[in-house]
Design a protein around this motif. Structure first.
Motif, PDB file in Angstrom:
ATOM      1  N   THR A 141       0.829  -1.199   0.000  1.00 43.71           N
ATOM      2  CA  THR A 141       0.000   0.000   0.000  1.00 43.71           C
ATOM      3  C   THR A 141       0.866   1.253   0.000  1.00 43.71           C
ATOM      4  O   THR A 141       0.605   2.199  -0.749  1.00 43.71           O
ATOM      5  CB  THR A 141      -0.957   0.005   1.215  1.00 43.71           C
ATOM      6  N   GLY A 168      -7.181   8.185  -3.087  1.00 42.15           N
ATOM      7  CA  GLY A 168      -7.922   6.947  -2.820  1.00 42.15           C
ATOM      8  C   GLY A 168      -8.653   6.450  -4.053  1.00 42.15           C
ATOM      9  O   GLY A 168      -8.658   5.252  -4.344  1.00 42.15           O
ATOM     10  N   LEU A 227      -8.790   2.510  -3.351  1.00 43.64           N
ATOM     11  CA  LEU A 227      -8.745   2.161  -1.936  1.00 43.64           C
ATOM     12  C   LEU A 227      -9.865   2.896  -1.202  1.00 43.64           C
ATOM     13  O   LEU A 227     -10.155   4.054  -1.483  1.00 43.64           O
ATOM     14  CB  LEU A 227      -7.394   2.545  -1.324  1.00 43.64           C
ATOM     15  N   GLU A 228     -10.483   2.205  -0.259  1.00 43.45           N
ATOM     16  CA  GLU A 228     -11.546   2.806   0.544  1.00 43.45           C
ATOM     17  C   GLU A 228     -10.994   3.964   1.358  1.00 43.45           C
ATOM     18  O   GLU A 228      -9.809   3.996   1.708  1.00 43.45           O
ATOM     19  CB  GLU A 228     -12.141   1.762   1.475  1.00 43.45           C
ATOM     20  N   SER A 230     -11.268   4.880   4.500  1.00 45.31           N
ATOM     21  CA  SER A 230     -10.613   4.579   5.774  1.00 45.31           C
ATOM     22  C   SER A 230      -9.241   3.935   5.556  1.00 45.31           C
ATOM     23  O   SER A 230      -8.296   4.205   6.301  1.00 45.31           O
ATOM     24  CB  SER A 230     -11.495   3.670   6.637  1.00 45.31           C
ATOM     25  N   TRP A 231      -9.134   3.091   4.545  1.00 48.55           N
ATOM     26  CA  TRP A 231      -7.870   2.412   4.258  1.00 48.55           C
ATOM     27  C   TRP A 231      -6.810   3.411   3.806  1.00 48.55           C
ATOM     28  O   TRP A 231      -5.678   3.397   4.280  1.00 48.55           O
ATOM     29  CB  TRP A 231      -8.110   1.333   3.204  1.00 48.55           C
ATOM     30  N   ILE A 232      -7.179   4.313   2.881  1.00 51.43           N
ATOM     31  CA  ILE A 232      -6.211   5.296   2.373  1.00 51.43           C
ATOM     32  C   ILE A 232      -5.827   6.261   3.490  1.00 51.43           C
ATOM     33  O   ILE A 232      -4.659   6.643   3.603  1.00 51.43           O
ATOM     34  CB  ILE A 232      -6.735   6.026   1.115  1.00 51.43           C
ATOM     35  N   SER A 233      -6.775   6.617   4.343  1.00 48.05           N
ATOM     36  CA  SER A 233      -6.469   7.536   5.452  1.00 48.05           C
ATOM     37  C   SER A 233      -5.438   6.934   6.394  1.00 48.05           C
ATOM     38  O   SER A 233      -4.473   7.600   6.783  1.00 48.05           O
ATOM     39  CB  SER A 233      -7.739   7.879   6.234  1.00 48.05           C
ATOM     40  N   ARG A 234      -5.632   5.663   6.765  1.00 48.70           N
ATOM     41  CA  ARG A 234      -4.672   5.003   7.664  1.00 48.70           C
ATOM     42  C   ARG A 234      -3.300   4.875   7.012  1.00 48.70           C
ATOM     43  O   ARG A 234      -2.268   5.079   7.656  1.00 48.70           O
ATOM     44  CB  ARG A 234      -5.189   3.627   8.080  1.00 48.70           C
ATOM     45  N   ALA A 235      -3.290   4.512   5.742  1.00 49.42           N
ATOM     46  CA  ALA A 235      -2.011   4.333   5.046  1.00 49.42           C
ATOM     47  C   ALA A 235      -1.265   5.661   4.933  1.00 49.42           C
ATOM     48  O   ALA A 235      -0.041   5.712   5.138  1.00 49.42           O
ATOM     49  CB  ALA A 235      -2.248   3.722   3.669  1.00 49.42           C
TER      50      ALA A 235
END
Length: 160
Positions: free
Chosen positions: A35, A55, A60-61, A63-68
């Protein structure tokens, strides 16, 4: 030599699958997750970009892109600041360390790709390069939706 799949579309999918897997393994050698590699190389190509667009480009969703992105910010490879063009969004930018990581990733991934082509003769490499350029151009100009109401998945249901 292995038998070719029955049609070029299947062969393209198989080559893409194997190549993606090999490139992911090469990127992991640099201490970068898949990622992170995706995000860093996209930022290297695009420059600063709103988080939501990043994203969407990487599929990428939110929440996933935010965390990454948060992990890249913590590691000092990116910044996330309010977007001056849209106060409701964040602008993601590479730091100097992030740009260095992108340069190293690109060198690793390009070296891996070049190494795959080493066994080919000069003429074969030129043929492959021409074919890949043509395929890239076709992909860049493909305006057809990846999924449409008339298409169905393997179980016969709509892919929407």
């Amino acid at each position: 030599m292995t038998e070719l799949p029955p049609n070029p579309g299947e062969l393209l999918r198989e080559v893409a699958r194997l190549y993606t897997r090999a490139q992911r393994a090469a990127a992991e050698c640099c201490g970068t997750t898949n990622t992170q590699c995706h995000i860093l190389t996209e930022l290297g190509r695009s420059g600063p970009i709103p988080l939501s667009e990043l994203g969407a480009r990487l599929l990428l969703e939110k929440s996933w892109i935010s965390r990454a992105v948060e992990s890249l910010v913590r590691d000092g490879f990116a910044t996330k600041e309010p977007n001056p063009a849209d106060a409701r969004s964040w602008l993601v930018t590479l730091t100097a360390a992030g740009q260095q990581r992108v340069t190293a990733l690109n060198a690793t991934l390009n070296g891996h790709a070049d190494g795959l082509l080493t066994p080919l003769g000069k003429r074969e490499r030129e043929d492959v390069a021409r074919s890949l350029q043509r395929l890239r151009d076709l992909l860049l100009n493909d305006s057809r939706p990846a999924c449409s109401p008339s298409r169905t998945d393997t179980k016969g249901s709509s892919c929407q």
